[in-house]
Write a protein that holds these residues in place. Sequence first.
Motif, PDB file in Angstrom:
ATOM      1  N   UNK A 260       0.835  -1.209   0.000  1.00 29.67           N
ATOM      2  CA  UNK A 260       0.000   0.000   0.000  1.00 29.67           C
ATOM      3  C   UNK A 260       0.867   1.255   0.000  1.00 29.67           C
ATOM      4  N   UNK A 261       1.984   1.217   0.757  1.00 25.47           N
ATOM      5  CA  UNK A 261       2.880   2.379   0.776  1.00 25.47           C
ATOM      6  C   UNK A 261       3.506   2.579  -0.596  1.00 25.47           C
ATOM      7  N   UNK A 262       3.948   1.458  -1.207  1.00 25.72           N
ATOM      8  CA  UNK A 262       4.579   1.566  -2.518  1.00 25.72           C
ATOM      9  C   UNK A 262       3.618   2.057  -3.583  1.00 25.72           C
ATOM     10  N   UNK A 263       2.380   1.609  -3.493  1.00 27.64           N
ATOM     11  CA  UNK A 263       1.376   2.012  -4.481  1.00 27.64           C
ATOM     12  C   UNK A 263       0.931   3.442  -4.250  1.00 27.64           C
ATOM     13  N   UNK A 264       0.842   3.803  -2.958  1.00 29.10           N
ATOM     14  CA  UNK A 264       0.406   5.161  -2.607  1.00 29.10           C
ATOM     15  C   UNK A 264      -0.987   5.157  -2.013  1.00 29.10           C
ATOM     16  N   UNK A 265      -1.081   5.562  -0.743  1.00 27.83           N
ATOM     17  CA  UNK A 265      -2.385   5.593  -0.084  1.00 27.83           C
ATOM     18  C   UNK A 265      -3.373   6.507  -0.806  1.00 27.83           C
ATOM     19  N   UNK A 266      -2.869   7.580  -1.371  1.00 27.05           N
ATOM     20  CA  UNK A 266      -3.736   8.547  -2.027  1.00 27.05           C
ATOM     21  C   UNK A 266      -4.385   7.984  -3.283  1.00 27.05           C
ATOM     22  N   UNK A 267      -3.817   6.876  -3.810  1.00 28.76           N
ATOM     23  CA  UNK A 267      -4.371   6.271  -5.019  1.00 28.76           C
ATOM     24  C   UNK A 267      -5.449   5.230  -4.715  1.00 28.76           C
ATOM     25  N   UNK A 268      -5.572   4.869  -3.426  1.00 26.09           N
ATOM     26  CA  UNK A 268      -6.556   3.850  -3.046  1.00 26.09           C
ATOM     27  C   UNK A 268      -7.899   4.526  -2.822  1.00 26.09           C
ATOM     28  N   UNK A 269      -8.910   4.116  -3.579  1.00 28.52           N
ATOM     29  CA  UNK A 269     -10.238   4.717  -3.468  1.00 28.52           C
ATOM     30  C   UNK A 269     -11.099   3.887  -2.502  1.00 28.52           C
ATOM     31  N   UNK A 270     -11.604   4.491  -1.443  1.00 29.03           N
ATOM     32  CA  UNK A 270     -12.446   3.750  -0.491  1.00 29.03           C
ATOM     33  C   UNK A 270     -13.778   3.368  -1.119  1.00 29.03           C
ATOM     34  N   UNK A 271     -14.260   2.199  -0.783  1.00 23.60           N
ATOM     35  CA  UNK A 271     -15.573   1.757  -1.246  1.00 23.60           C
ATOM     36  C   UNK A 271     -16.187   0.822  -0.211  1.00 23.60           C
ATOM     37  N   UNK A 272     -17.481   0.826  -0.127  1.00 20.02           N
ATOM     38  CA  UNK A 272     -18.179  -0.009   0.834  1.00 20.02           C
ATOM     39  C   UNK A 272     -18.112  -1.479   0.414  1.00 20.02           C
ATOM     40  N   UNK A 273     -17.972  -2.398   1.372  1.00 17.53           N
ATOM     41  CA  UNK A 273     -17.977  -3.822   1.023  1.00 17.53           C
ATOM     42  C   UNK A 273     -19.351  -4.252   0.522  1.00 17.53           C
ATOM     43  N   UNK A 274     -19.385  -5.304  -0.287  1.00 16.41           N
ATOM     44  CA  UNK A 274     -20.642  -5.781  -0.859  1.00 16.41           C
ATOM     45  C   UNK A 274     -21.516  -6.475   0.178  1.00 16.41           C
ATOM     46  N   UNK A 275     -20.892  -7.000   1.226  1.00 16.71           N
ATOM     47  CA  UNK A 275     -21.656  -7.643   2.298  1.00 16.71           C
ATOM     48  C   UNK A 275     -21.320  -6.971   3.623  1.00 16.71           C
ATOM     49  N   UNK A 276     -22.295  -6.925   4.510  1.00 20.15           N
ATOM     50  CA  UNK A 276     -22.093  -6.307   5.816  1.00 20.15           C
ATOM     51  C   UNK A 276     -22.416  -7.329   6.903  1.00 20.15           C
ATOM     52  N   UNK A 277     -21.449  -7.629   7.752  1.00 22.63           N
ATOM     53  CA  UNK A 277     -21.651  -8.622   8.814  1.00 22.63           C
ATOM     54  C   UNK A 277     -21.088  -8.101  10.120  1.00 22.63           C
ATOM     55  N   UNK A 278     -21.541  -8.702  11.204  1.00 25.16           N
ATOM     56  CA  UNK A 278     -21.056  -8.373  12.543  1.00 25.16           C
ATOM     57  C   UNK A 278     -20.256  -9.544  13.084  1.00 25.16           C
ATOM     58  N   UNK A 279     -19.019  -9.299  13.496  1.00 27.19           N
ATOM     59  CA  UNK A 279     -18.190 -10.362  14.047  1.00 27.19           C
ATOM     60  C   UNK A 279     -18.528 -10.633  15.508  1.00 27.19           C
ATOM     61  N   UNK A 280     -18.182 -11.822  15.972  1.00 24.92           N
ATOM     62  CA  UNK A 280     -18.394 -12.182  17.380  1.00 24.92           C
ATOM     63  C   UNK A 280     -17.312 -13.160  17.797  1.00 24.92           C
ATOM     64  N   UNK A 281     -17.073 -13.231  19.106  1.00 28.22           N
ATOM     65  CA  UNK A 281     -16.043 -14.142  19.604  1.00 28.22           C
ATOM     66  C   UNK A 281     -16.524 -15.588  19.513  1.00 28.22           C
ATOM     67  N   UNK A 282     -15.580 -16.497  19.373  1.00 22.63           N
ATOM     68  CA  UNK A 282     -15.907 -17.917  19.326  1.00 22.63           C
ATOM     69  C   UNK A 282     -16.329 -18.382  20.718  1.00 22.63           C
TER      70      UNK A 282
END
Length: 214
Positions: free
Chosen positions: A1-23
């Motif tokens: 990510x550093x080599x590519x450049x953070x400024x070049x990474x475009x944020x986008x929402x994930x296609x699925x939304x889930x809630x994690x929980x402990x095992x």
Amino acid sequence: AIGYGYDKIKPEYPKTSTMGSTHRWNDLRELAREIMVGLGFLEVITFSLTNERVMYHYMRRRAKPWEDYVPLMHPLTSEHTIVRTHILPKLLELLSHNKHYEMPQRIFEVGDVVVGMRNRLRLACCITHSKANFAEIRSVVQAVMRELNVDWDVEESEDRAFIEGRRANVIVNGKKVGVFGEIHPEVLEKFEIVNPVVGFELDLTDIFDCGYLL
């Protein structure tokens, strides 16, 4: 990510939304820790690798390779030849290295063992001082089972690691899920422990039927 450049990474929402929980395994582990610390015990963490001498010979127990325990194919030392099947022998081994500390010593561990090539979650504890006895460890087991909100019963045990007449099995729903009592003098002699020791070991996997990890 550093080599590519953070400024070049475009944020986008994930296609699925889930809630994690402990095992559930970890929830149970944390509950056991909280109970034991609340009862005044000190948590320790021992190695998962051990040897037949400590696990069975010193404890006056017998076992068969693969059927009862998992041996290592290419162990690096003679001290680490199998995966532990019980926690209690490892606690006794720890006590044998800490005889110079003041008494009483009250330690516990909650962690994995491997029995029949399956992981199990176990809770074990030891108490050592000059007047350690069966009544003391029974009261601890009673407190632990009360905090776990589990109905239980006892029956006479035949575990040779404990003194005859001062040992008992923990029974839940008609099934043996643990053992407690006064450690046999021959076991203490093998571990070079001078003071009496009482202890218990409970199989939390059996008590809560929470399955096993591969």
